[in-house]
Design a protein around this motif. Structure first.
Motif, PDB file in Angstrom:
ATOM      1  N   GLU A  28       0.815  -1.223   0.000  1.00  0.00           N
ATOM      2  CA  GLU A  28       0.000   0.000   0.000  1.00  0.00           C
ATOM      3  C   GLU A  28       0.847   1.270   0.000  1.00  0.00           C
ATOM      4  N   ARG A  71      -2.857   6.528   3.143  1.00  0.00           N
ATOM      5  CA  ARG A  71      -2.871   5.121   2.714  1.00  0.00           C
ATOM      6  C   ARG A  71      -2.935   4.163   3.906  1.00  0.00           C
ATOM      7  N   LEU A  75      -5.746   1.061   5.235  1.00  0.00           N
ATOM      8  CA  LEU A  75      -5.435  -0.264   5.779  1.00  0.00           C
ATOM      9  C   LEU A  75      -6.054  -0.473   7.164  1.00  0.00           C
TER      10      LEU A  75
END
Length: 178
Positions: A28, A71, A75
């Motif tokens: 990611e 990002r 997650l």
């Protein structure tokens, strides 16, 4: 007395879990990272530890932090700020499935930090880890201290404070030997 800290014998699986976590996170945010480092007691072979993986994500460019934070949020991580330690941004987990990945993996408890490459906090983590990895006699002493504190400390803070003198001593040795 109620035990506030649990210390477990070293487990090779901690390294394997770190590698899986690192791979998932790098998928990611890896394009913004210089490296992902396994730090803390679980990163030192043979050292008994609290079963908590510590990860330091090292930024290529400090200015990219907002993109990395965004990002990491995808997650399932929650930015907690620097928690009083300059040069290190802490992230908590939304739940046991964080980082979200394929399937519904229940991940081991872990602490995630994002650091610029010139961060003093990162330098301390790496210096402490690397020195102990090279000095097994110090690992034995540190383990004794940790086990005793796990039995006697009345809080996690007291446990952490009880290790400070040893940690500072190792850092002095690490910096003098480099």
């Amino acid at each position: 007395m109620k035990q506030v800290v649990t210390i477990e014998p070293y487990k090779e699986e901690w390294r394997q879990i770190f590698l899986r976590l690192s791979k998932t996170i790098q998928q990611e945010v890896g394009d913004y990272l210089e490296a992902v480092e396994h730090v803390g007691s679980t990163s030192i072979v043979g050292l008994s530890a609290k079963p908590i993986i510590d990860l330091d994500l090292i930024l290529k460019e400090e200015a990219q932090f907002p993109l990395v934070a965004e990002r990491l949020t995808k997650l399932g991580y929650i930015h907690e700020g620097n928690k009083g330690i300059e040069g290190r941004e802490a992230f908590a987990r939304e739940n046991q499935f964080v980082p979200f990945s394929q399937g519904s993996t229940v991940w081991m408890t872990h602490h995630l930090y994002v650091c610029p490459k010139n961060s003093p906090a990162l330098s301390e983590h790496l210096a402490f880890r690397d020195y102990l990895r090279k000095h097994p006699e110090e690992v034995k002493i540190y383990e004794q201290i940790k086990r005793e504190l796990a039995k006697t400390a009345g809080s996690r803070e007291e446990y952490t404070d009880g290790k400070t003198e040893f940690v500072q001593g190792i850092l002095r040795k690490a910096w003098h030997s480099s």
